[in-house]
Design a protein around this motif. Structure first.
Motif, mmCIF file in Angstrom:
data_model
loop_
_atom_site.group_PDB
_atom_site.id
_atom_site.type_symbol
_atom_site.label_atom_id
_atom_site.label_comp_id
_atom_site.label_asym_id
_atom_site.label_seq_id
_atom_site.Cartn_x
_atom_site.Cartn_y
_atom_site.Cartn_z
ATOM 1 N N VAL A 178 0.843 -1.201 0.000
ATOM 2 C CA VAL A 178 0.000 0.000 0.000
ATOM 3 C C VAL A 178 0.875 1.247 0.000
ATOM 4 O O VAL A 178 1.503 1.577 0.993
ATOM 5 C CB VAL A 178 -0.974 0.002 1.211
ATOM 6 C CG1 VAL A 178 -2.154 -0.908 0.947
ATOM 7 C CG2 VAL A 178 -0.296 -0.401 2.505
ATOM 8 N N CYS B 10 -1.698 -0.319 -4.796
ATOM 9 C CA CYS B 10 -2.508 -0.928 -3.754
ATOM 10 C C CYS B 10 -2.791 -2.349 -4.226
ATOM 11 O O CYS B 10 -3.670 -2.579 -5.056
ATOM 12 C CB CYS B 10 -3.800 -0.132 -3.568
ATOM 13 S SG CYS B 10 -4.738 -0.720 -2.162
ATOM 14 N N THR C 71 -5.873 -2.201 -7.377
ATOM 15 C CA THR C 71 -6.929 -1.193 -7.405
ATOM 16 C C THR C 71 -7.415 -0.974 -8.834
ATOM 17 O O THR C 71 -6.623 -1.020 -9.773
ATOM 18 C CB THR C 71 -6.462 0.129 -6.769
ATOM 19 O OG1 THR C 71 -7.529 1.076 -6.884
ATOM 20 C CG2 THR C 71 -5.233 0.690 -7.465
ATOM 21 N N LEU D 271 -4.167 3.497 -2.515
ATOM 22 C CA LEU D 271 -4.621 3.927 -1.194
ATOM 23 C C LEU D 271 -3.918 5.224 -0.754
ATOM 24 O O LEU D 271 -4.551 6.154 -0.237
ATOM 25 C CB LEU D 271 -4.405 2.809 -0.168
ATOM 26 C CG LEU D 271 -4.895 3.086 1.239
ATOM 27 C CD1 LEU D 271 -6.357 3.505 1.270
ATOM 28 C CD2 LEU D 271 -4.698 1.853 2.123
ATOM 29 N N PHE E 127 -9.651 -3.517 -5.233
ATOM 30 C CA PHE E 127 -9.916 -2.295 -4.463
ATOM 31 C C PHE E 127 -10.454 -1.204 -5.386
ATOM 32 O O PHE E 127 -10.184 -1.201 -6.579
ATOM 33 C CB PHE E 127 -8.619 -1.734 -3.865
ATOM 34 C CG PHE E 127 -7.941 -2.619 -2.880
ATOM 35 C CD1 PHE E 127 -8.301 -2.582 -1.541
ATOM 36 C CD2 PHE E 127 -6.922 -3.479 -3.267
ATOM 37 C CE1 PHE E 127 -7.662 -3.382 -0.615
ATOM 38 C CE2 PHE E 127 -6.278 -4.282 -2.356
ATOM 39 C CZ PHE E 127 -6.652 -4.233 -1.029
ATOM 40 N N PHE F 42 -10.973 3.191 -4.737
ATOM 41 C CA PHE F 42 -10.994 4.302 -3.774
ATOM 42 C C PHE F 42 -11.467 5.620 -4.373
ATOM 43 O O PHE F 42 -11.628 6.606 -3.658
ATOM 44 C CB PHE F 42 -9.602 4.500 -3.149
ATOM 45 C CG PHE F 42 -9.182 3.353 -2.279
ATOM 46 C CD1 PHE F 42 -9.784 3.136 -1.039
ATOM 47 C CD2 PHE F 42 -8.203 2.465 -2.690
ATOM 48 C CE1 PHE F 42 -9.424 2.066 -0.236
ATOM 49 C CE2 PHE F 42 -7.832 1.383 -1.894
ATOM 50 C CZ PHE F 42 -8.441 1.188 -0.665
ATOM 51 N N GLN G 19 -10.664 7.748 6.958
ATOM 52 C CA GLN G 19 -9.675 6.731 7.338
ATOM 53 C C GLN G 19 -10.368 5.418 7.712
ATOM 54 O O GLN G 19 -9.914 4.335 7.326
ATOM 55 C CB GLN G 19 -8.818 7.243 8.498
ATOM 56 C CG GLN G 19 -7.714 6.281 8.883
ATOM 57 C CD GLN G 19 -6.742 6.883 9.877
ATOM 58 O OE1 GLN G 19 -5.771 7.532 9.501
ATOM 59 N NE2 GLN G 19 -6.998 6.694 11.145
ATOM 60 N N ALA H 63 -11.590 3.673 4.572
ATOM 61 C CA ALA H 63 -10.446 3.070 3.866
ATOM 62 C C ALA H 63 -10.016 1.786 4.571
ATOM 63 O O ALA H 63 -9.735 0.767 3.918
ATOM 64 C CB ALA H 63 -9.284 4.068 3.804
ATOM 65 N N CYS I 85 -12.427 -1.078 3.884
ATOM 66 C CA CYS I 85 -12.209 -1.651 2.546
ATOM 67 C C CYS I 85 -10.972 -2.554 2.547
ATOM 68 O O CYS I 85 -10.997 -3.677 2.035
ATOM 69 C CB CYS I 85 -12.002 -0.545 1.508
ATOM 70 S SG CYS I 85 -13.455 0.475 1.268
ATOM 71 N N LEU I 86 -9.907 -2.047 3.133
ATOM 72 C CA LEU I 86 -8.640 -2.792 3.150
ATOM 73 C C LEU I 86 -8.800 -4.139 3.856
ATOM 74 O O LEU I 86 -8.370 -5.188 3.351
ATOM 75 C CB LEU I 86 -7.599 -1.931 3.887
ATOM 76 C CG LEU I 86 -6.132 -2.248 3.691
ATOM 77 C CD1 LEU I 86 -5.746 -2.086 2.236
ATOM 78 C CD2 LEU I 86 -5.281 -1.314 4.562
ATOM 79 N N VAL J 169 2.012 3.709 3.045
ATOM 80 C CA VAL J 169 0.797 3.795 3.865
ATOM 81 C C VAL J 169 0.894 2.880 5.089
ATOM 82 O O VAL J 169 0.149 3.055 6.064
ATOM 83 C CB VAL J 169 -0.459 3.478 3.014
ATOM 84 C CG1 VAL J 169 -1.731 3.679 3.805
ATOM 85 C CG2 VAL J 169 -0.496 4.351 1.768
#
Ligand code: AMP
Ligand code: MG
Length: 359
Positions: free
Chosen positions: A136, A141, A158, A163, A210, A212, A253, A256, A259-260, A283
């Motif tokens: 990340v 990602c 992604t 991310l 993913f 975002f 946050q 995110a 999702c992660l 990240v």
């Protein structure tokens, strides 16, 4: 004991490091270009390449001097050969070629992503293949099954933003400057993650990937629609808006992280036995993300491994280490090896929805 000189220049960090086969970083110099790019709110490739060209050679000289060594003491020279901003990659790779030629040392062209992927093994001698890696960063990602040097299976990536990119763009919306990831994390500590309802793209989806971009746009709308403070009933009093910038940061946050974790849980369920859950990339510096991943690993009775923060963001020690892992297996590259703006770790991975035709 083998000693590798590593060079990194694929984005906005210029770095050189000397790393041994005994996992010691003998010396390292890193120059961030944050100040150079801040006025533009993002990395400008041409300016980055010029900064690498100015800084790299003296930095290599200083790294060798710190370790009390010359190129004669080095067994091989490893440099990032991609993926990344091509001007910067070329500065580092051409410098490495010139040094390899002048000192008559082997050259190792390292995939920057492999540098990130193997860096946890520099920090932790116990970490054996295979492991599940969440990579990340500002540009990537991905969830990867790391089976060995050069052996990767990409399980997820992604379909739009990385991310770190989502953190940076959301931070920009909140006026937190560039790069905004760390500032957004600090602001989120003061906010309430339940105050601003934000989407969790692809959560629970059968697709492994993913997304975002929608979350980032929702942050922008939340900021634009933030009601102004209004005059209260009591003279001079002010009723604050329903939510604050800190609430937006905390809510972003948390979305995110949700999702992660959802995507990582899905990958763990389908991957077969692994030795650890590992996180790498810039990240991974985020404490809330680390904690969530630590809990996920505990749920699966797996060790959770995150390299020290200095190894998470772009650095040359990880490039030297990935070069060393290749060197130990008898690998090196010819002096005409090409710099590659794109260089997937798993070339057999299927193209994702939304991916362009850029090869
Ligand atoms: P890299 O691309 O690996 O150099 O990592 C840089 C990216 O990591 C940028 O997008 C940063 O905003 C992001 N980043 C660094 N620290 C944090 C943090 N504490 N929380 C979230 N993102 C971060
Ligand atoms: Mg990186």
């Amino acid at each position: 004991m083998r000693i590798i000189l590593g060079i990194e220049s694929s984005c906005d960090e210029t770095a050189a490091a000397l790393v041994t086969s005994e996992r010691t970083i003998l010396a390292q110099h890193i120059a961030s270009q944050d100040e150079v790019h801040r006025p533009y709110g993002g990395v400008v490739p041409e300016i980055a390449a010029r900064a690498h060209a100015e800084r790299l050679a003296p930095m290599i000289e200083a790294t060798l001097a710190d370790a009390g060594m010359t190129l004669d003491d080095v067994d091989a020279i490893a440099a990032t050969a991609g993926p990344g901003l091509i001007g910067g990659v070329m500065v580092g790779l051409v410098t490495a070629k010139a040094l390899a030629m002048a000192a008559d040392k082997p050259l190792i062209a390292v995939n920057h992503l492999e540098g990130h992927a193997l860096s946890p093994r520099l920090a932790d001698p116990e970490l054996a293949y295979p492991y599940l890696l969440l990579l990340v960063s500002g540009g990537h990602c991905q969830i990867l099954l790391v089976e060995g040097v050069g052996q990767f299976r990409r399980l997820a990536t992604t379909i739009d933003d990385a991310l770190g990119e989502a953190f940076d763009k959301s931070a920009k919306v909140l006026g937190l400057g560039y790069p905004g990831g760390p500032a957004l994390e600090r602001l989120a500590r003061e906010g309430d993650a339940k105050k601003v309802p934000l989407p969790r793209p692809l959560l629970g989806s059968a697709e492994p990937h993913f997304s975002f971009a929608g979350l980032k746009s929702a942050v922008l709308r939340a900021k634009q629609n933030m009601p102004p403070p209004v005059q209260g009933c009591v003279a001079g009093s002010v009723v604050p808006p329903a939510y604050s910038d800190a609430d937006i940061a905390a809510s972003f946050q948390q979305a995110a992280i949700d999702c992660l974790i959802d995507r990582a849980r899905r990958a763990l369920a389908g991957v077969g036995p692994v030795n650890a859950l590992v996180v790498a990339g810039g990240v991974a510096a985020n404490t809330a993300i680390r904690t969530a991943l630590e809990n996920l690993a505990a749920d699966h009775d797996l060790p959770f491994i995150a390299p020290p923060l200095a190894l998470c963001t772009d650095n040359a020690a990880m490039i030297a280490w990935a070069g060393l892992e290749r060197f130990e297996r008898g690998q090196s590259d010819p002096l005409d090896v090409a710099a590659r703006p794109r260089w997937p770790l798993d070339p057999d991975a299927e193209a994702v929805r939304g991916a362009g035709v850029k090869a």
